[in-house]
Design a protein around this motif. Structure first.
Motif, PDB file in Angstrom:
ATOM      1  N   ILE A  41       9.373   6.013  -1.426  1.00  0.00           N
ATOM      2  CA  ILE A  41       7.977   5.347  -1.365  1.00  0.00           C
ATOM      3  C   ILE A  41       7.304   6.063  -0.121  1.00  0.00           C
ATOM      4  N   THR A  42       6.132   6.427  -0.111  1.00  0.00           N
ATOM      5  CA  THR A  42       5.230   7.051   0.744  1.00  0.00           C
ATOM      6  C   THR A  42       3.704   6.392   0.650  1.00  0.00           C
ATOM      7  N   PRO A  43       3.167   6.542   1.923  1.00  0.00           N
ATOM      8  CA  PRO A  43       1.697   5.855   1.837  1.00  0.00           C
ATOM      9  C   PRO A  43       1.007   6.650   0.966  1.00  0.00           C
ATOM     10  N   PRO A  44      -0.185   6.364   0.312  1.00  0.00           N
ATOM     11  CA  PRO A  44      -1.014   6.907  -0.790  1.00  0.00           C
ATOM     12  C   PRO A  44      -1.535   8.415   0.174  1.00  0.00           C
ATOM     13  N   GLY A  45      -1.586   9.326  -0.877  1.00  0.00           N
ATOM     14  CA  GLY A  45      -1.929  10.592  -0.373  1.00  0.00           C
ATOM     15  C   GLY A  45      -1.045  11.509   0.123  1.00  0.00           C
TER      16      GLY A  45
ATOM     17  N   SER B  28      11.886  10.747 -12.593  1.00  0.00           N
ATOM     18  CA  SER B  28      10.855  11.164 -11.424  1.00  0.00           C
ATOM     19  C   SER B  28       9.621  11.184 -12.031  1.00  0.00           C
ATOM     20  N   PHE B  29       8.485  10.602 -11.170  1.00  0.00           N
ATOM     21  CA  PHE B  29       7.021  10.868 -11.479  1.00  0.00           C
ATOM     22  C   PHE B  29       6.688  12.222 -11.354  1.00  0.00           C
ATOM     23  N   ALA B  30       5.562  12.664 -12.050  1.00  0.00           N
ATOM     24  CA  ALA B  30       5.026  13.803 -11.643  1.00  0.00           C
ATOM     25  C   ALA B  30       4.291  13.901 -10.254  1.00  0.00           C
ATOM     26  N   ALA B  31       3.878  12.866  -9.830  1.00  0.00           N
ATOM     27  CA  ALA B  31       3.414  12.613  -8.544  1.00  0.00           C
ATOM     28  C   ALA B  31       3.317  11.049  -8.230  1.00  0.00           C
ATOM     29  N   PRO B  32       3.508  10.733  -6.923  1.00  0.00           N
ATOM     30  CA  PRO B  32       3.638   9.479  -6.589  1.00  0.00           C
ATOM     31  C   PRO B  32       2.874   8.437  -7.001  1.00  0.00           C
ATOM     32  N   THR B  33       3.105   7.370  -7.583  1.00  0.00           N
ATOM     33  CA  THR B  33       2.056   6.397  -8.071  1.00  0.00           C
ATOM     34  C   THR B  33       2.146   4.965  -7.630  1.00  0.00           C
ATOM     35  N   SER B  34       1.433   4.151  -7.866  1.00  0.00           N
ATOM     36  CA  SER B  34       1.599   2.838  -7.822  1.00  0.00           C
ATOM     37  C   SER B  34       1.241   2.019  -9.000  1.00  0.00           C
ATOM     38  N   SER B  35       0.833   2.790  -9.997  1.00  0.00           N
ATOM     39  CA  SER B  35       0.178   2.148 -11.026  1.00  0.00           C
ATOM     40  C   SER B  35       1.400   1.572 -11.971  1.00  0.00           C
ATOM     41  N   THR B  36       0.891   0.404 -12.423  1.00  0.00           N
ATOM     42  CA  THR B  36       1.953  -0.117 -13.350  1.00  0.00           C
ATOM     43  C   THR B  36       2.346   0.419 -14.834  1.00  0.00           C
TER      44      THR B  36
ATOM     45  N   ASN C 174       0.855  -1.125  -0.196  1.00  0.00           N
ATOM     46  CA  ASN C 174      -0.031  -0.136   0.191  1.00  0.00           C
ATOM     47  C   ASN C 174       0.759   1.309  -0.211  1.00  0.00           C
ATOM     48  N   GLY C 175       1.628   1.333  -0.979  1.00  0.00           N
ATOM     49  CA  GLY C 175       2.682   2.416  -1.075  1.00  0.00           C
ATOM     50  C   GLY C 175       2.656   2.934  -2.573  1.00  0.00           C
ATOM     51  N   GLU C 176       3.158   4.292  -2.408  1.00  0.00           N
ATOM     52  CA  GLU C 176       3.389   4.706  -3.996  1.00  0.00           C
ATOM     53  C   GLU C 176       4.824   5.473  -4.120  1.00  0.00           C
ATOM     54  N   ALA C 177       5.204   5.480  -5.082  1.00  0.00           N
ATOM     55  CA  ALA C 177       6.706   5.465  -5.386  1.00  0.00           C
ATOM     56  C   ALA C 177       6.906   6.719  -6.295  1.00  0.00           C
ATOM     57  N   SER C 178       7.846   7.752  -6.014  1.00  0.00           N
ATOM     58  CA  SER C 178       8.212   8.918  -6.638  1.00  0.00           C
ATOM     59  C   SER C 178       9.309   8.808  -7.740  1.00  0.00           C
ATOM     60  N   ILE C 179      10.303   7.977  -7.600  1.00  0.00           N
ATOM     61  CA  ILE C 179      11.561   7.742  -8.290  1.00  0.00           C
ATOM     62  C   ILE C 179      11.619   6.178  -8.885  1.00  0.00           C
ATOM     63  N   LEU C 180      11.764   6.031 -10.203  1.00  0.00           N
ATOM     64  CA  LEU C 180      12.215   4.767 -10.793  1.00  0.00           C
ATOM     65  C   LEU C 180      13.605   4.823 -11.387  1.00  0.00           C
ATOM     66  N   THR C 181      14.271   3.968 -10.953  1.00  0.00           N
ATOM     67  CA  THR C 181      15.708   3.885 -11.530  1.00  0.00           C
ATOM     68  C   THR C 181      16.183   2.456 -12.186  1.00  0.00           C
ATOM     69  N   LEU C 182      16.519   2.526 -13.303  1.00  0.00           N
ATOM     70  CA  LEU C 182      16.844   1.550 -14.187  1.00  0.00           C
ATOM     71  C   LEU C 182      18.278   1.382 -14.188  1.00  0.00           C
ATOM     72  N   PHE C 183      18.832   0.164 -14.308  1.00  0.00           N
ATOM     73  CA  PHE C 183      20.276  -0.133 -14.463  1.00  0.00           C
ATOM     74  C   PHE C 183      20.552  -1.279 -15.457  1.00  0.00           C
TER      75      PHE C 183
END
Length: 431
Positions: free
Chosen positions: A346-350, A307-315, A278-287
């Motif tokens: 990662i933060t809680p939703p909202g 960096s996402f425009a807003a934290p998300t948990s969507s695939t 039940n979290g949302e992420a703001s940054i994705l890193t690929l290596f």
């Protein structure tokens, strides 16, 4: 009092439950791609096989010493672990799952019970219901209970149970500082240089010296060795601050199109893990990384953050971000051996930053869509439904598991079949 229940040689024991012929013979379980030894039976240890040893170094023993080899069957091991943990909840009001094969049980308020009999009951219940052998240590603190469990494994006459209470001086004198739970290699070397060779020496060192050289954590360990509880049982699983999916490929991958599908798989898997907590992420890193052991080939490694425009948990935005990152760092002419996705911040939703007034993304619709994704994949199996960018068929099979046993407890088609002869002698129970 606290108890520590630890399954003996967990991966190997799981294999033996469904294949009794493995009992009494040397068995090892290998890591992803069948590369290194990650679990050994007692018989395999006696052959000199070390933890983490590359498989090619012990491959000759398969014929000469009767060594049995298996690939890691994580579906089986995870399910067997869940069964053990569910049984343990019958024996204590609070259970902390420490790892896949270990759990702490809080026996507070049960000091006047016959704890030895209770520990034996735990062993017998797990062996009868799941088929796995365990050892049980009981002591007033977590550090002491780790020592008790270690002694229970070595004591062949104690029925797999060891209880420490009262004056433990003799036991502490037999334990080297490097074997104390929470004392790493560097701290152990520091203690040895200063003449603190055993747990008894550390327990009777001055508080000021321990705090100066081992910090507050070391001081807690010292007090726990003296029977003063400082590390509480934590029954809540802490939310992870980062979530990752990484793989070493069975064969090097040079095609950008193939990598696009694979990193989409990694992003989708990270999204599943993120929604599970039940979290949302703001940054994705690929290596990306080539095979650093192939010294005769050109080497390249790189990573890229999105960096996402807003934290998300969507695939969906995660897959898009992963494919975008790959385009930025992919270089033709290299054979890539390893890649991975990491979600962070990662933060809680909202709890993320305020959205823009004219945010173009319908985030409620994304949330509902992901609920459908997860529900279908849980009910009918992973990847029943997925994004079009992900891999298909054998394209997504990254790891080599040539010696994989069946998933006896989680897949109907692979359930163990038992044939009973119709002319079995009457009067004998069939189990």
């Amino acid at each position: 009092m606290t108890a520590l229940v630890d399954v003996n040689n967990f991966y190997v024991s799981c294999e033996r439950v469904f294949n009794p012929r493995l009992r009494g013979v040397p068995v090892v379980v290998l890591s992803n791609n069948d590369g290194c030894v990650v679990a050994r039976s007692e018989e395999a240890k006696k052959l000199g096989i070390a933890m983490g040893q590359p498989f090619f170094e012990v491959q000759d023993m398969v014929g000469k010493n009767g060594l049995q080899v298996y690939s890691s069957n994580y579906a089986l091991y995870g399910d067997m672990s869940a069964r053990v943990m569910n049984l343990l909840r019958q024996f204590a009001p609070e259970v902390e799952i420490y790892s896949i094969d270990e759990a702490f049980l809080d026996f507070t308020g049960m000091e006047h019970f016959d704890l030895y009999a209770r520990a034996l009951e735990i062993r017998e219940t797990i062996l009868r219901c799941v088929g796995l052998p365990v050892c049980v240590g009981v002591a007033p603190t977590k550090v002491l209970v780790k020592i008790a469990n270690r002694l229970a494994k070595k004591d062949k006459q104690g029925n797999g149970v060891r209880i420490l209470s009262g004056d433990c001086s003799d036991v502490l004198k037999s334990v080297e500082t490097g074997d104390i739970w929470g004392i790493g290699y560097q701290y152990a070397a520091l203690l040895q240089r200063n003449g603190l060779k055993t747990a008894f020496d550390l327990a009777h060192a001055s508080d000021a010296w321990v705090r100066k050289h081992l910090s507050v954590t070391g001081l807690r360990i010292k007090k726990e060795l003296l029977g003063q509880p400082c590390i509480k049982t934590d029954t809540e699983v802490p939310a992870r601050k980062s979530i990752g999916t990484t793989r070493s490929f069975r064969q090097p991958v040079a095609s950008e199109a193939a990598l696009q599908a694979l990193v989409a798989d990694f992003a989708a898997r990270c999204g599943e893990k993120l929604r599970r907590q039940n979290g949302e992420a703001s940054i994705l890193t690929l290596f990306l990384q080539t095979n650093r052991f192939a010294t005769d080939q050109p080497q390249y490694s790189a990573l890229f953050n999105v960096s996402f425009a807003a934290p998300t948990s969507s695939t969906l935005p995660m897959v898009h971000a992963a494919r975008y990152a790959l385009k930025r760092i992919f270089r033709a002419g290299y054979e890539y051996k390893r890649a991975g996705i990491l979600l962070s911040s990662i933060t809680p939703p909202g709890n993320g930053p305020q959205l823009a007034m004219f945010d173009p993304v319908d985030r409620n619709k994304h949330g509902q869509l992901m609920m459908v994704f997860d529900a279908l994949n849980v009910r009918y199996g992973r990847n029943t439904i997925k994004t079009g960018a992900q891999s298909t068929g054998r394209q997504g099979r990254l790891t080599s598991q040539c010696k994989l046993s069946a998933r006896f407890t989680t897949v109907w088609e692979e359930m163990l079949s038992i044939k009973i002869s119709s002319d079995a002698a009457p009067g004998y129970p069939i189990r």
